[in-house]
Scaffold this motif. Structure first.
Motif, PDB file in Angstrom:
ATOM      1  N   TYR A 188       0.703  -1.265   0.101  1.00  0.00           N
ATOM      2  CA  TYR A 188      -0.227  -0.604   0.289  1.00  0.00           C
ATOM      3  C   TYR A 188       0.718   0.950   0.155  1.00  0.00           C
ATOM      4  CZ  TYR A 188      -3.279   3.641   1.463  1.00  0.00           C
ATOM      5  OH  TYR A 188      -3.424   4.755   2.139  1.00  0.00           O
ATOM      6  N   LEU A 189       0.645   2.416  -1.004  1.00  0.00           N
ATOM      7  CA  LEU A 189       1.578   3.494  -1.094  1.00  0.00           C
ATOM      8  C   LEU A 189       0.177   4.402  -1.070  1.00  0.00           C
ATOM      9  CD1 LEU A 189       3.044   2.514  -4.545  1.00  0.00           C
ATOM     10  CD2 LEU A 189       4.263   2.665  -1.885  1.00  0.00           C
ATOM     11  N   SER A 195      -2.819   4.350  -3.360  1.00  0.00           N
ATOM     12  CA  SER A 195      -2.332   2.912  -4.485  1.00  0.00           C
ATOM     13  C   SER A 195      -2.631   1.173  -3.871  1.00  0.00           C
ATOM     14  CB  SER A 195      -1.753   2.968  -4.976  1.00  0.00           C
ATOM     15  OG  SER A 195      -0.161   2.367  -4.355  1.00  0.00           O
ATOM     16  N   LEU A 196      -3.172   0.420  -4.345  1.00  0.00           N
ATOM     17  CA  LEU A 196      -3.109  -0.987  -3.784  1.00  0.00           C
ATOM     18  C   LEU A 196      -3.137  -2.177  -4.670  1.00  0.00           C
ATOM     19  CD1 LEU A 196      -3.292  -2.948  -0.961  1.00  0.00           C
ATOM     20  CD2 LEU A 196      -5.905  -2.829  -1.164  1.00  0.00           C
ATOM     21  N   PRO A 197      -2.143  -2.703  -4.995  1.00  0.00           N
ATOM     22  CA  PRO A 197      -2.000  -4.154  -6.326  1.00  0.00           C
ATOM     23  C   PRO A 197      -3.633  -4.895  -5.356  1.00  0.00           C
ATOM     24  CG  PRO A 197       0.050  -4.343  -5.047  1.00  0.00           C
ATOM     25  CD  PRO A 197      -0.724  -3.218  -3.893  1.00  0.00           C
ATOM     26  N   VAL A 223      -3.802  -2.475 -10.463  1.00  0.00           N
ATOM     27  CA  VAL A 223      -3.464  -2.045  -9.186  1.00  0.00           C
ATOM     28  C   VAL A 223      -4.193  -0.940  -9.005  1.00  0.00           C
ATOM     29  CG1 VAL A 223      -1.523   0.204  -8.621  1.00  0.00           C
ATOM     30  CG2 VAL A 223      -0.604  -2.024  -9.483  1.00  0.00           C
ATOM     31  N   MET A 224      -4.794  -0.766  -8.372  1.00  0.00           N
ATOM     32  CA  MET A 224      -5.796  -0.145  -7.756  1.00  0.00           C
ATOM     33  C   MET A 224      -5.117   1.653  -7.388  1.00  0.00           C
ATOM     34  SD  MET A 224      -9.253  -0.012  -5.129  1.00  0.00           S
ATOM     35  CE  MET A 224     -10.455   1.072  -4.983  1.00  0.00           C
ATOM     36  N   LYS A 225      -5.638   2.575  -8.323  1.00  0.00           N
ATOM     37  CA  LYS A 225      -5.127   3.839  -7.868  1.00  0.00           C
ATOM     38  C   LYS A 225      -6.161   4.943  -7.886  1.00  0.00           C
ATOM     39  CE  LYS A 225      -1.035   3.431 -10.623  1.00  0.00           C
ATOM     40  NZ  LYS A 225       0.382   3.900 -11.680  1.00  0.00           N
ATOM     41  N   LEU A 226      -6.053   6.010  -6.677  1.00  0.00           N
ATOM     42  CA  LEU A 226      -7.101   6.659  -5.676  1.00  0.00           C
ATOM     43  C   LEU A 226      -6.673   8.003  -6.224  1.00  0.00           C
ATOM     44  CD1 LEU A 226      -9.845   6.243  -3.767  1.00  0.00           C
ATOM     45  CD2 LEU A 226      -8.027   7.806  -3.287  1.00  0.00           C
ATOM     46  N   LYS A 227      -6.930   9.173  -6.165  1.00  0.00           N
ATOM     47  CA  LYS A 227      -6.704  10.241  -6.347  1.00  0.00           C
ATOM     48  C   LYS A 227      -7.384  11.207  -6.228  1.00  0.00           C
ATOM     49  CE  LYS A 227      -2.449  10.620  -9.236  1.00  0.00           C
ATOM     50  NZ  LYS A 227      -1.548  11.121  -9.479  1.00  0.00           N
TER      51      LYS A 227
END
Length: 242
Positions: free
Chosen positions: A57-58, A75-77, A165-169
């Motif tokens: 988790y980043l 982000s999370l794989p 990869v799920m990326k949320l901003k």
């Protein structure tokens, strides 16, 4: 008027709803309707950056010098395809399954207008947003049009046929009362937002979809175990919100 200490419990928790009414005569929801709209043309401000890396988790969070504007990127794989991830996540009425801080998300029309509702210790909060499903990469973007000012997007970038990869901003304008309460302590808000609220929500989404897929292929034992993990984390998040 009552002292500030009268709004603080023995555990050190602030009754935000009561304090906001004492300060402004308004509920949080009423004050949110009076916040200005995000201005993308406003000058760039100095930011405080914090990073988190745990179990893939980043997270990165920045806060404006005023303390009101918060931008977060996480982000999370995910162990399933971008198509599966996007189809499940963009079914917005299902959002409360992995975001227990939300009471409900309801479609108001066929053009992507939604109403979001939450209730934290009796504080009712709501907003309306316009959303649009994305195709390349798959995902969704949104922007509120009333209530709590926020906007952002979620994208699912494929890493293989069976993973992404799920990326949320997203960016959010904090209500005035919360800014005053956390004046000089932006790290407290950042820590809770990126390392509890969003981190646990993304992990619950991952596990809820894994549970659904397990049950769909007949693996009841795994599905039940995963749902148990989701429920446990949801209970922990609800306690953190208290």
């Amino acid at each position: 008027s009552p002292s500030f200490e009268s709004y603080v419990s023995k555990e050190g928790l602030v009754n935000v709803n009561s304090l906001s009414r004492a300060l402004y005569g308004l509920s949080l929801n009423e004050m949110s309707d009076r916040l200005p709209v995000l201005d993308p043309a406003s000058p760039k401000r100095e930011s405080t950056i914090s990073l988190n890396e745990s179990d893939d988790y980043l997270a990165k969070t920045s806060t404006s010098t005023s303390g009101r504007d918060i931008a977060v990127s996480v982000s999370l794989p995910l162990p399933f395809s971008d198509a599966i991830a996007s189809s499940r996540f963009t079914d917005l009425p299902q959002m409360s399954r992995w975001s227990p801080w939300l009471n409900s998300v309801t479609y108001l029309d066929s053009a992507g207008l939604t109403e979001w509702n939450l209730n934290v210790r009796g504080v009712k909060f709501s907003w309306r947003a316009r959303s649009e499903v994305l195709e390349n990469p798959k995902g969704i973007k949104w922007e509120s049009i009333s209530g709590l000012k926020n906007r952002g997007f979620v994208e699912f970038e494929p890493t293989s046929d069976d993973s992404c990869v799920m990326k949320l901003k997203m960016s959010i304008i904090m209500p005035y009362v919360l800014v005053s309460l956390f004046q000089g302590m932006p790290s407290v808000v950042q820590e809770f937002l990126q390392n509890k609220l969003l981190k646990w929500s993304l992990e619950m989404f991952r596990d809820a979809v894994k549970a659904d897929l397990a049950l769909e292929r007949g693996d009841i034992e795994l599905g039940d175990a995963l749902f148990g993990a989701v429920e446990g984390r949801a209970n922990a998040l609800e306690e953190a919100l208290k």
